[in-house]
Motif scaffolding. Sequence first.
Motif, short mmCIF file in Angstrom:
data_model
loop_
_atom_site.label_atom_id
_atom_site.label_comp_id
_atom_site.label_asym_id
_atom_site.label_seq_id
_atom_site.Cartn_x
_atom_site.Cartn_y
_atom_site.Cartn_z
N CYS A 102 0.88 -1.17 0.00
CA CYS A 102 0.00 0.00 0.00
C CYS A 102 0.91 1.22 0.00
O CYS A 102 1.73 1.39 0.91
CB CYS A 102 -0.90 -0.01 1.24
N VAL A 103 0.78 2.06 -1.02
CA VAL A 103 1.70 3.17 -1.21
C VAL A 103 0.95 4.50 -1.14
O VAL A 103 -0.01 4.72 -1.89
CB VAL A 103 2.45 3.07 -2.55
N LEU A 104 1.38 5.36 -0.22
CA LEU A 104 0.86 6.72 -0.10
C LEU A 104 1.82 7.68 -0.78
O LEU A 104 3.02 7.66 -0.50
CB LEU A 104 0.73 7.11 1.37
N PHE A 105 1.30 8.52 -1.65
CA PHE A 105 2.14 9.48 -2.36
C PHE A 105 1.91 10.87 -1.78
O PHE A 105 0.77 11.35 -1.71
CB PHE A 105 1.81 9.47 -3.85
N ARG A 214 -4.50 0.62 9.48
CA ARG A 214 -5.55 -0.20 8.84
C ARG A 214 -5.02 -1.23 7.86
O ARG A 214 -5.56 -2.34 7.75
CB ARG A 214 -6.54 0.74 8.11
N SER A 215 -3.97 -0.92 7.15
CA SER A 215 -3.51 -1.81 6.08
C SER A 215 -2.82 -3.05 6.62
O SER A 215 -1.96 -2.98 7.49
CB SER A 215 -2.55 -1.06 5.16
N LYS A 216 -3.20 -4.20 6.08
CA LYS A 216 -2.52 -5.45 6.40
C LYS A 216 -1.25 -5.61 5.58
O LYS A 216 -0.31 -6.29 6.00
CB LYS A 216 -3.46 -6.63 6.17
N ALA A 217 -1.24 -5.01 4.40
CA ALA A 217 -0.05 -5.05 3.55
C ALA A 217 0.95 -4.01 4.03
O ALA A 217 0.57 -3.02 4.68
CB ALA A 217 -0.43 -4.77 2.10
N PRO A 218 2.23 -4.21 3.75
CA PRO A 218 3.22 -3.19 4.11
C PRO A 218 2.87 -1.83 3.50
O PRO A 218 2.43 -1.75 2.35
CB PRO A 218 4.52 -3.74 3.50
N VAL A 219 3.04 -0.77 4.30
CA VAL A 219 2.72 0.58 3.86
C VAL A 219 4.00 1.35 3.58
O VAL A 219 4.94 1.34 4.38
CB VAL A 219 1.88 1.32 4.93
#
Length: 308
Positions: A102-105, A214-219
Amino acid sequence: MGFFDRISEGLSRSRQKFTEQMNVLLDRGPDLDDDFWDDLEETLILADMGGSAASQVVDNLRDEATRKALPDAYAVLDRLNDELASTFATTEADPFGGDAACVLFVGINGAGKTTTVGKLAKEGADAGRKVILGSADTFRAAAIEQLEEWSRRANVPIVERERGSDPASVCYDTIERAEADGCDLVLIDTAGRLHTSDDLMRELQKVVNVVRKRSKAPVYTVLVIDATTGQNGLSQARVFDKALDLDGVIVTKLDGTAKGGIALAVSHELGLPIYKIGVGEGLGDLKDFDAHDFARALVGEFDEREAR
């Protein structure tokens, strides 16, 4: 034109300025005296590489010159590209490498965040990944429309709300939808933040905290930075990193006006890897970062013995 040629063309202004400065330095003679080392460091700083990176590069080259008995300035400059390349921070963790992420830009308005998100969505979808977009830039209507267009072009779903909605809730909904649909690459566009505004940065901190919880995937929190901003880009990166604990950087707008040395300054000072670089608006203009190619395009090849 190959991608290295595109990078080289984009960094032509930076390379020309650097070459001019080095020619002035070499005109004084090839001796490895204190003046040479001082002038080399100054030249690197003037190329927007930052004082910290420039100092380390010069210290390492000076040490190598002593250990290997390098005969003159030309021999040192032969080693410059490799030394610059080794100064970039590296990491084994790549949010775009294939594993769930999960990628935040983040970044200021105009840096190219939304376009970058769209290109990465298309790249991921073409590679067979299940991608979803989150439009958390709810303050700029054009950003929502722009990401909608990229959603259509990449043929991937998008989660959005009306303008003015809480961006953290958009992020939450995006992750919920991603888990329900089995998406393995979540790309979330955030609103452009002026790094000088404490209120806006606190709001962005809230967004990042919600996603990380919230994310189960690496952020991964990735800063998108405009290469034309030079040292102002380093100031931006410092503030974003302090507030958000960044994971890496994408450098955009490496065109003929770029101050390419800023990529090294940011990567070295903050210990952040450069994931991707952008050299244009086209789909194929965002590529994996290669430190050796970048260094070669930034300062050129210095085999001056044949030319002089």
